[in-house]
Design a protein around this motif. Structure first.
Motif, short mmCIF file in Angstrom:
data_model
loop_
_atom_site.label_atom_id
_atom_site.label_comp_id
_atom_site.label_asym_id
_atom_site.label_seq_id
_atom_site.Cartn_x
_atom_site.Cartn_y
_atom_site.Cartn_z
N SER A 1 1.15 -1.21 0.35
CA SER A 1 0.51 -0.07 0.20
C SER A 1 0.70 1.44 -0.06
O SER A 1 1.84 1.64 0.73
N VAL A 2 0.33 2.15 -1.03
CA VAL A 2 0.84 3.65 -0.59
C VAL A 2 0.82 4.38 0.61
O VAL A 2 -0.69 4.54 0.64
N ILE A 3 1.07 4.56 1.51
CA ILE A 3 0.51 5.60 2.60
C ILE A 3 1.19 6.75 3.15
O ILE A 3 0.76 7.50 3.83
N GLY A 4 2.00 7.63 2.22
CA GLY A 4 2.31 8.50 2.30
C GLY A 4 3.04 9.06 0.69
O GLY A 4 3.10 8.05 0.14
N SER A 5 3.78 10.10 0.95
CA SER A 5 3.88 10.35 -0.31
C SER A 5 5.50 10.29 -0.90
O SER A 5 5.81 9.92 -1.87
N HIS A 6 7.01 9.01 0.26
CA HIS A 6 7.27 8.92 0.02
C HIS A 6 7.84 7.32 1.10
O HIS A 6 8.64 7.21 1.50
N THR A 7 6.30 7.27 1.30
CA THR A 7 6.66 5.61 1.75
C THR A 7 5.27 4.69 1.47
O THR A 7 4.53 4.25 0.95
N LEU A 8 6.17 3.32 1.17
CA LEU A 8 4.98 2.68 1.00
C LEU A 8 5.39 1.21 2.01
O LEU A 8 6.39 1.12 2.85
N PHE A 9 3.90 0.46 2.44
CA PHE A 9 3.90 0.28 3.39
C PHE A 9 3.87 -1.60 2.15
O PHE A 9 3.27 -2.19 1.66
N VAL A 10 4.69 -2.32 3.20
CA VAL A 10 4.72 -3.48 2.35
C VAL A 10 4.23 -4.31 3.28
O VAL A 10 5.31 -5.13 4.35
N ARG A 11 3.67 -5.72 3.38
CA ARG A 11 2.95 -6.17 4.60
C ARG A 11 3.43 -8.02 4.36
O ARG A 11 3.55 -8.38 4.77
N GLN A 12 3.31 -8.01 2.61
CA GLN A 12 4.28 -9.80 2.34
C GLN A 12 4.43 -9.14 0.76
O GLN A 12 4.05 -8.70 -0.06
N GLY A 13 6.19 -10.05 0.41
CA GLY A 13 6.44 -10.18 -1.32
C GLY A 13 7.76 -9.59 -0.63
O GLY A 13 8.53 -8.93 -0.50
N LYS A 14 8.28 -9.37 -2.18
CA LYS A 14 9.37 -8.86 -2.59
C LYS A 14 8.80 -7.23 -3.44
O LYS A 14 8.80 -7.16 -4.00
N VAL A 15 9.95 -5.87 -2.84
CA VAL A 15 10.55 -4.76 -3.99
C VAL A 15 11.06 -4.87 -4.19
O VAL A 15 12.27 -4.67 -3.19
#
Length: 578
Positions: free
Chosen positions: A210-224
């Motif tokens: 999920s994109v939760i801020g202008s420069h912040t990404l929330f990754v619950r599961q998986g590879k990014v």
């Protein structure tokens, strides 16, 4: 009771409001109060984001007892009020009961977090073990808000692999789809390319982000894999990773562990913030190094500074081309304007434009919802039953001044009658003295021969047609292509408004061999007519759209002229695919 309420801390009040959010009982006044509590408080904002993320995930994945989906997130606050960004509607008590044990998950998680926090405050720091064991809370620091006003998308989808588009996305998204704050992006297979804050984020399925801020990404599961010239932060349920002008990969396994691998630059890793305190520094990861952070199940994190990177990391979007079919790579090497392989087409799914230029299409008509309903002879290509077609959301803009080429593989089973393989055309005042024809069409014709039609736009003139001599071979794959090459010296035609058409040479090919050539005039007029695969425009007089019956695959449109030798190579290489 009054004293008890008076002594309630903002953090306790936020806990109560977040519990109401999770249960679907938060009213508009509560939403406004949540906005007041989290604004300017990074810790509170992150706690809200976690709860909103889980609520959004449950909305996508969970159904109530009667089979209905959970109520969607909506905005119930009055305009111009300070508020939180994601707002579910108030759920009826029956819907809350339909959640079953999941209904208390978010408040339970907050309670556990509070318990961990108290334990971490009481524990000391162990500075010597390897791997290191570190409590998850450190000293207080100045906080900054990640919550901003406005509903503008914070990111967008800029690339999808064929498998991701056809099967991997739990919702039908396409290249160009915006990503809103807190919106859950779930990918079960394939890979996706996201653009966030002018940076690149590559997502490998299975993943949930999920994109939760202008420069912040929330990754619950998986590879990014993240690449950014400035700072971009990835938060996971275990740790927070921030790269400064870096390229790094994060592999998250829910609440269990996270692996951080830096390809270029450096990244800092912190534990999660709790109760007004930023997270503890877990260290910095340099280029070529990996760190593994494991939640031990107690109140500590185990840190391995010499971890190995996970297998199969996607380091560059260019690496996805190595997984494409050789014929797809051949077509892309000639730089098409739009290219639709037509891989596993079905209802409610976008049809991928593999160039990633954003000309993804919609499957319109009698398409199956499951592919076992399709009578295709092999996995590549789509079956058109005479009641369906594909229409790109945006018509690819062909500039006749540079010429164009259209090509496709076709396996005809209907007819003989007009069956459109690809059309980008329109007719005004059809069958009258004022008739005008614009654009072009690639046909299997009513005379059982391949045909290519172009429009001059001249009043009272019908289509200019070019026919192949040989007949259409039914139930056999055939490569058909046509091009228009404008005469030299017409690069500026129509730019001053005085010229509305240009002349050039039309060439027609079947299975790589030239079957026709003629001089033609084509109109430069362009307006919002559709481009279609498997159909032309609807003609009221004939009550038809010249729908195709059979299979089509690898439809490509170029904004330049393919030389004859390239057309021949496409025909030769593509025949080996069948």
């Amino acid at each position: 009771m009054a004293d008890s309420q008076h002594n309630t801390t903002p953090s306790d009040e936020l806990d109560s409001l977040l519990e109401q959010l999770a249960l679907g009982d938060l009213d508009p006044a509560g939403w406004r109060r949540v906005g007041e509590l989290i604004r300017g408080d990074r810790d509170a904002a992150l706690r809200y984001i976690e709860t909103a993320h889980y609520c959004e995930t449950l909305r996508d994945e969970t159904t109530s007892a009667n089979g209905d989906t959970l109520p969607p997130i909506a905005d119930d606050s009055p305009p111009n009020q300070a508020r939180a960004e994601a707002k579910p509607t108030r759920a009826e008590s029956s819907a809350s009961r339909g959640l079953g044990p999941l209904a208390w998950f978010a408040p339970w998680g907050l309670a556990v977090s509070a318990a961990f926090f108290c334990g971490w405050l009481a524990s000391g720091w162990d500075k010597t073990p390897s791997p290191r064991v570190i409590p998850a809370v450190a000293v207080t620091a100045q906080r900054s808000s990640i919550v901003t006003d406005g509903d503008e998308p914070l990111g967008r989808v800029v690339g999808l692999t064929p498998v991701a588009s056809s099967d991997g996305l739990l919702r039908s998204l396409k290249v160009g789809s915006p990503l809103g704050r807190g919106e859950v992006f779930q990918l079960t297979r394939g890979a996706a390319r996201l653009e966030i804050a002018d940076g690149e984020v590559l997502v490998q399925g299975p993943a949930e982000v999920s994109v939760i801020g202008s420069h912040t990404l929330f990754v619950r599961q998986g590879k990014v894999t993240v690449a950014h010239d400035d700072a971009l932060t990835v938060q996971t349920p275990v740790a927070i990773v921030t790269g400064e002008a870096a390229t790094y990969a994060v592999a998250a396994e829910g609440e269990t562990e996270v692996n951080v691998t830096v390809i270029d630059g450096a990244a800092s890793v912190h534990s999660l913030p709790r109760r007004g305190r930023v997270g503890a520094s877990l260290g910095s990861v340099a280029a070529g190094r990996s760190m593994r952070v494991v939640h031990t199940g107690s109140r500590n994190l185990r840190v391995d500074d010499n971890a190995s990177p996970p297998d199969g990391l996607l380091l560059s979007w260019d690496d996805t081309t190595t997984q494409l079919h050789p014929y797809e790579r051949l077509v892309l090497s000639d730089e098409p304007l739009a290219y639709w392989p037509l891989y596993r087409v079905r209802r409610h799914r976008a049809v991928l434009d593999l160039t990633q230029h954003g000309f993804d299409g919609y499957a319109i008509g009698n398409w199956p919802t499951e592919l076992n309903d399709v009578h295709a002879s092999q996995p590549r290509g789509a079956y058109f039953d005479g009641e369906s077609y594909i229409e790109p959301e945006r018509k690819p803009p062909v500039d006749l001044r540079t010429g164009f080429t259209i090509e496709s593989w076709a396996r005809v089973s209907g007819g003989p009658e007009y069956q459109s393989v690809f059309a980008s055309r329109w007719v005004l005042e059809s069958n009258t003295e004022k008739e005008q024809c614009f654009g072009f069409t690639l046909y299997a014709g009513q005379n059982d021969k391949w045909q290519f039609w172009t429009g001059s736009g001249e009043y009272g003139k019908n289509w200019d047609q070019l026919h192949a001599d040989s007949k259409v071979q039914r139930n056999q794959w055939t490569h058909v292509a046509a091009s228009f090459a404008p005469d030299p010296g017409q690069r500026d035609a129509g730019r001053e408004g005085e010229t509305k058409s240009l002349t050039g040479v039309v060439r027609f090919y079947v299975n790589g061999e030239p079957v026709g050539e003629a001089r033609r005039t084509m109109s430069l007029e362009d307006f919002a007519w559709p481009a279609r695969i498997g159909a032309a425009e609807f003609v009221p007089r004939s009550l038809t759209s010249w729908l195709f019956v059979g299979e089509l695959r690898d439809v490509a449109l170029y904004d330049h002229v393919l030389p004859p030798e390239r057309v021949q190579r496409h025909a030769e290489e593509g025949s080996s695919v069948i």
